[in-house]
Design a protein around this motif. Structure first.
Motif, mmCIF file in Angstrom:
data_model
loop_
_atom_site.group_PDB
_atom_site.id
_atom_site.type_symbol
_atom_site.label_atom_id
_atom_site.label_comp_id
_atom_site.label_asym_id
_atom_site.label_seq_id
_atom_site.Cartn_x
_atom_site.Cartn_y
_atom_site.Cartn_z
ATOM 1 N N VAL A 211 16.070 -29.007 -80.995
ATOM 2 C CA VAL A 211 16.501 -28.342 -79.769
ATOM 3 C C VAL A 211 15.303 -28.174 -78.838
ATOM 4 O O VAL A 211 14.168 -28.031 -79.286
ATOM 5 C CB VAL A 211 17.161 -26.968 -80.049
ATOM 6 C CG1 VAL A 211 18.462 -27.150 -80.807
ATOM 7 C CG2 VAL A 211 16.219 -26.048 -80.819
ATOM 8 N N TRP A 229 19.585 -31.337 -77.020
ATOM 9 C CA TRP A 229 20.475 -30.347 -77.616
ATOM 10 C C TRP A 229 19.958 -28.972 -77.218
ATOM 11 O O TRP A 229 18.757 -28.790 -77.007
ATOM 12 C CB TRP A 229 20.462 -30.452 -79.147
ATOM 13 C CG TRP A 229 21.252 -31.604 -79.696
ATOM 14 C CD1 TRP A 229 20.922 -32.919 -79.656
ATOM 15 C CD2 TRP A 229 22.498 -31.535 -80.382
ATOM 16 N NE1 TRP A 229 21.876 -33.678 -80.273
ATOM 17 C CE2 TRP A 229 22.858 -32.849 -80.740
ATOM 18 C CE3 TRP A 229 23.333 -30.481 -80.754
ATOM 19 C CZ2 TRP A 229 24.030 -33.143 -81.434
ATOM 20 C CZ3 TRP A 229 24.504 -30.773 -81.452
ATOM 21 C CH2 TRP A 229 24.838 -32.089 -81.776
ATOM 22 N N SER A 231 20.015 -24.652 -78.058
ATOM 23 C CA SER A 231 20.177 -23.720 -79.169
ATOM 24 C C SER A 231 21.633 -23.296 -79.328
ATOM 25 O O SER A 231 22.288 -22.910 -78.356
ATOM 26 C CB SER A 231 19.319 -22.482 -78.951
ATOM 27 O OG SER A 231 17.947 -22.812 -79.003
#
Length: 277
Positions: A211, A229, A231
């Motif tokens: 992330v 990505w 969290s």
């Protein structure tokens, strides 16, 4: 082929962000025609394939389900050709959690998604799991086979692209470490839905994903196909499963010879089967 073409039209249309109506306008057909293609009721006329391929930005071969790997897809192909193991030989700590949560006291089928050079897949095989694994790298697959042979275990390993490969047989455990950043946002819901569908009752998914964090520098490996990505995003795909663990950690890494850090989300989740009274 009809069903494969139907799935691919739907998948790559969504990847481009087109509605059925938008795709139909670009092709000069009705949106009902596109809907019938995607449900495999009819096939597009052969004369439309070149235009369909152009609009969806993929080859006709890929549209029809014939995947070509003529070009190097992963930046690790050359790294994996060396004698050394780029990611080392120590299995991921997540492997130990699989052993704790679902030990192979019975026959358990495990799939390692994006197995790299095979260290985790071979670890599972050595501990008694029935292991299948895939990766996009030819060199990684050969290293996995060699590592399994040296350990005296069997790993059914094959070549596939995570973007295209979907399950059609059930597993008890799905495992993947450091791979899902290659999955485009438009494909994630459909991909995880497929993984969940082909997981046996009480089966486990054990995954992690990188992330982005503003306080961590980008990794030294320049990966042109990596996708962001955020969290908690990984956890949202499992709202209907029992989440055993979910965490966010900062990990140190020197895989490239340059010390650096990653932020990672980890999830261990179970397809919970209620016991009958």
């Amino acid at each position: 082929m009809k069903e494969e073409l139907a799935k691919n039209i739907c998948r790559y249309r969504k990847e481009k962000g087109f509605t059925q109506e938008e795709l139909s306008r670009k092709l000069g057909v009705t949106f009902q025609a596109v809907s019938k293609w995607e449900t495999a009721q009819t096939l597009p006329d052969i004369t439309l394939l070149p235009r369909l391929s152009q609009v969806l930005d993929i080859s006709i071969d890929k549209l029809l389900g014939y995947i070509s790997y003529d070009k190097q897809i992963t930046i690790y192909e050359e790294e994996y050709k060396t004698q050394e193991y780029y990611w080392g030989m120590v299995p991921s700590k997540m492997c130990l959690r699989v052993l704790e949560l679902m030990p192979p006291s019975t026959h358990l089928k495990l799939l390692d998604i994006g197995c790299g050079e095979g260290k985790d897949a071979v670890f599972f095989a050595r501990n008694g799991y029935d292991v299948t694994a895939f990766d996009i790298s030819d060199a990684g697959i050969e290293k996995t086979k060699r590592l399994a042979d040296n350990a005296g275990v069997q790993v059914k390993v094959f070549k596939a692209d995570i973007l295209d490969f979907r399950l059609d047989t059930n597993f008890d455990i799905l495992f993947s470490s450091g791979v899902f950043h290659y999955v485009k946002p438009q494909l994630r819901e459909e991909m995880f839905s497929n993984y969940k569908q082909f997981t046996n009752p009480n089966g486990l998914h054990v995954f992690n994903v990188f992330v982005n964090k503003p306080f961590i520098d980008p990794p030294p490996e320049k990966e042109p196909t990596a996708c962001k990505w955020v969290s908690g995003e990984l956890f949202t795909y499992y709202h209907d499963w029992l989440i055993q663990e979910c965490s966010e950690v900062i990990v140190d890494c020197d895989s490239s010879g340059i010390p650096h850090q990653h932020a990672m989300n980890k999830i261990i989740t179970q397809r919970y089967q209620c016991k009958k009274k």
